[in-house]
Design a protein around this motif. Structure first.
Motif, short mmCIF file in Angstrom:
data_model
loop_
_atom_site.label_atom_id
_atom_site.label_comp_id
_atom_site.label_asym_id
_atom_site.label_seq_id
_atom_site.Cartn_x
_atom_site.Cartn_y
_atom_site.Cartn_z
N TYR A 1 0.82 -1.24 -0.10
CA TYR A 1 0.15 0.05 -0.02
C TYR A 1 0.69 1.38 -0.01
CZ TYR A 1 -3.34 3.51 1.76
OH TYR A 1 -4.11 4.56 1.99
N GLN A 2 1.96 1.18 0.82
CA GLN A 2 2.93 2.55 0.84
C GLN A 2 3.41 2.69 -0.30
OE1 GLN A 2 3.02 4.85 3.31
NE2 GLN A 2 3.81 5.72 1.79
N LYS A 3 4.08 1.66 -1.03
CA LYS A 3 4.65 1.58 -2.35
C LYS A 3 3.88 2.08 -3.34
CE LYS A 3 8.61 -1.61 -1.50
NZ LYS A 3 9.46 -0.38 -1.43
N ILE A 4 2.59 1.79 -3.45
CA ILE A 4 1.66 2.24 -4.39
C ILE A 4 1.40 3.61 -4.13
CG2 ILE A 4 -0.56 2.24 -5.03
CD1 ILE A 4 -0.92 -0.67 -4.66
N ASN A 5 1.19 4.28 -2.98
CA ASN A 5 1.00 5.61 -2.74
C ASN A 5 2.52 6.29 -3.25
OD1 ASN A 5 -1.38 5.53 -1.67
ND2 ASN A 5 -0.65 5.65 0.39
N ASP A 6 3.42 5.72 -2.63
CA ASP A 6 4.98 6.54 -3.14
C ASP A 6 5.20 6.57 -4.63
OD1 ASP A 6 5.61 6.77 -0.52
OD2 ASP A 6 7.01 5.09 -0.47
N ILE A 7 4.58 5.52 -5.32
CA ILE A 7 4.85 5.53 -6.83
C ILE A 7 3.76 6.47 -7.42
CG2 ILE A 7 4.40 4.09 -8.98
CD1 ILE A 7 5.25 1.57 -7.18
N ILE A 8 2.46 6.78 -7.11
CA ILE A 8 1.70 7.58 -7.49
C ILE A 8 2.14 8.94 -7.50
CG2 ILE A 8 -0.81 8.45 -7.37
CD1 ILE A 8 -1.51 5.42 -6.77
N MET A 9 2.75 9.20 -6.00
CA MET A 9 3.05 10.81 -5.57
C MET A 9 4.30 11.02 -6.69
SD MET A 9 2.97 10.58 -1.48
CE MET A 9 3.63 12.18 -1.38
N ALA A 10 5.17 10.11 -6.76
CA ALA A 10 6.33 10.23 -7.65
C ALA A 10 6.10 10.37 -9.18
CB ALA A 10 7.44 9.24 -7.47
N LYS A 11 5.03 9.63 -9.62
CA LYS A 11 4.63 9.73 -10.94
C LYS A 11 3.98 11.26 -11.14
CE LYS A 11 0.63 8.82 -12.73
NZ LYS A 11 -0.57 9.29 -13.05
N ASP A 12 3.08 11.63 -10.19
CA ASP A 12 2.35 12.78 -10.39
C ASP A 12 3.37 14.27 -10.30
OD1 ASP A 12 -0.17 11.73 -10.36
OD2 ASP A 12 -0.71 11.87 -8.32
N ALA A 13 4.34 13.95 -9.44
CA ALA A 13 5.39 15.19 -9.34
C ALA A 13 6.10 15.15 -10.77
CB ALA A 13 6.25 14.85 -8.23
N ILE A 14 6.48 14.05 -11.32
CA ILE A 14 7.30 13.97 -12.41
C ILE A 14 6.32 14.51 -13.59
CG2 ILE A 14 7.99 12.59 -14.14
CD1 ILE A 14 9.32 11.00 -12.04
N LEU A 15 5.06 14.19 -13.68
CA LEU A 15 4.25 14.60 -14.71
C LEU A 15 4.10 16.32 -14.54
CD1 LEU A 15 2.13 14.34 -17.10
CD2 LEU A 15 0.52 13.88 -15.30
N ASP A 16 3.88 16.65 -13.32
CA ASP A 16 3.88 18.20 -13.28
C ASP A 16 5.07 18.91 -13.62
OD1 ASP A 16 1.41 18.06 -11.97
OD2 ASP A 16 2.02 18.02 -10.00
N ALA A 17 6.21 18.19 -13.13
CA ALA A 17 7.28 18.98 -13.72
C ALA A 17 7.69 18.90 -15.39
CB ALA A 17 8.68 18.08 -13.06
N VAL A 18 7.23 17.64 -16.17
CA VAL A 18 7.10 17.70 -17.50
C VAL A 18 6.21 18.95 -18.09
CG1 VAL A 18 6.59 16.04 -19.50
CG2 VAL A 18 8.07 15.22 -17.51
#
Length: 373
Positions: free
Chosen positions: A283-300
């Motif tokens: 569960y925590q890894k899924i949250n971390d992956i989603i947060m990382a993906k969203d942050a990278i998408l915002d940066a892109v």
């Protein structure tokens, strides 16, 4: 009635009791409490995972880690770098060695999941298929004369001697497997909570030891498939083998505790705790992956002028190590466009470009970090 234990480790345990076991355990307060905690953790994981639009973002990376942990229990080791490189190369179909064995397990996770989606019940075909994919052997249930036994590990005076000898004889293993399969499938006659049935079923499979190799990994892939088949998970994304790897001595002690002392309670509590702990980790890894993906998408989006940035970043999270050809083969971008985008994210510090055997690979640094923790 007391559980019939195994009195002689050196002789085939043909008296391995059929399922079900005594119902007294199902009313044990400690088991009941742990069962509640495990079900709650698993339900939270299930609720989080089904809310993700792109399941491929999770299933590839997480199932690789489950495959790596289950293989490590059998002393099959490789590094994350070797594993991700193997997977990125057409899923490592031309490989040999540990990385190939781990990818075989990962393939079994998905083939078994698909098999059970098409079949209403567990059957012998399922178990044989998992064994063949994991071991890469072409046979099935071991022959009646096969001299199979579990050896004592370590370097002590009993090292190499028989620690446990599974059932053997004409029709014996087949009969034990039929009983196990009936127990797993018949929820009217054997109406237990699925987590209890998974724990009991896993022990019974390991005690039967129906194949000449790969029983441990086949039994662990069954654990995940039973949870998905019973609707407790939509996809096989639980890190269950991680707990077993980190508590390996307790795992084997739990198995032997049942065979030698009839101690089912310790074994069931162990497996239920494994579900709780690894559900929370996943569960925590899924949250971390989603947060990382969203942050990278915002940066892109802020820093670049990408075509379909959401598709690009989603695909970037389907595996830690990627290449230009992956985006091209998926039909997302032309070769020059994919290379330009990947190089740009490298310049942004989001990816790390690596040259290996003359080819360029791009490492998703955040995904790699999250999975390696």
């Amino acid at each position: 009635m007391p559980y019939q234990i195994n009195p002689d480790r050196t002789k085939p345990w043909n008296e391995l009791p059929d399922l079900p076991i005594s119902s007294d355990l199902y009313e044990d307060l400690e088991i009941y409490k742990q069962l509640g905690n495990s079900k709650a953790a698993l339900a939270r994981l299930q609720g989080r995972s089904i809310a993700i639009p792109n399941q491929g973002m999770l299933v590839n990376s997480i199932s690789l880690q489950e495959a790596k942990a289950s293989s490590a229990i059998e002393n099959i080791f490789t590094t994350d770098d070797e594993l991700y490189k193997a997977y990125s190369e057409d899923h490592g179909r031309q490989l040999d060695g540990p990385a190939k064995e781990i990818l075989n397990y990962r393939e079994a996770l998905w083939l078994g999941y698909q098999h059970l989606e098409n079949e209403e019940l567990f059957d012998t075909e399922y178990f044989v298929k998992m064994y063949r994919v994991i071991s890469q052997f072409g046979d099935g249930i071991r022959t009646p004369v096969a001299q199979i036994y579990i050896k004592e590990g370590g370097t002590g005076p009993n090292a190499g001697k028989a620690f446990y000898t599974p059932p053997r004889g004409k029709g014996v293993v087949e009969a034990k497997m039929r009983n196990l399969i009936d127990f797993l499938n018949d929820d009217v006659k054997h109406g237990l909570d699925p987590l209890l049935k998974m724990a009991i079923g896993h022990f019974q499979f390991e005690a039967i030891h129906p194949f000449r190799d790969g029983n441990g990994r086949t039994g662990r892939v069954f654990n995940i498939h039973y949870l998905t088949k019973k609707g407790l998970l939509d996809y096989p994304i639980l890190f269950l083998s991680r707990y077993i790897m980190e508590h390996k001595e307790d795992y084997y002690a739990g198995l032997s505790g049942v065979t030698q002392r009839g101690n089912w309670k310790t074994w069931i509590l162990y497996m239920l705790k494994a579900v709780e702990v690894t559900s929370n980790i996943t569960y925590q890894k899924i949250n971390d992956i989603i947060m990382a993906k969203d942050a990278i998408l915002d940066a892109v989006i802020e820093d670049s002028n990408f075509i379909r940035p959401e598709s690009f970043v989603d695909f970037l999270f389907t595996q830690p190590l990627t290449r230009v050809k992956h985006f091209v083969n998926a039909g997302l971008y032309a070769e020059n466009t994919a290379r330009k985008y990947l190089d740009h994210l490298t310049d942004m510090g989001i990816l790390e470009k690596r040259k290996m055997q003359g080819n360029s690979y791009y490492l998703n640094l955040e995904l790699y970090r999250i999975l390696s923790e």
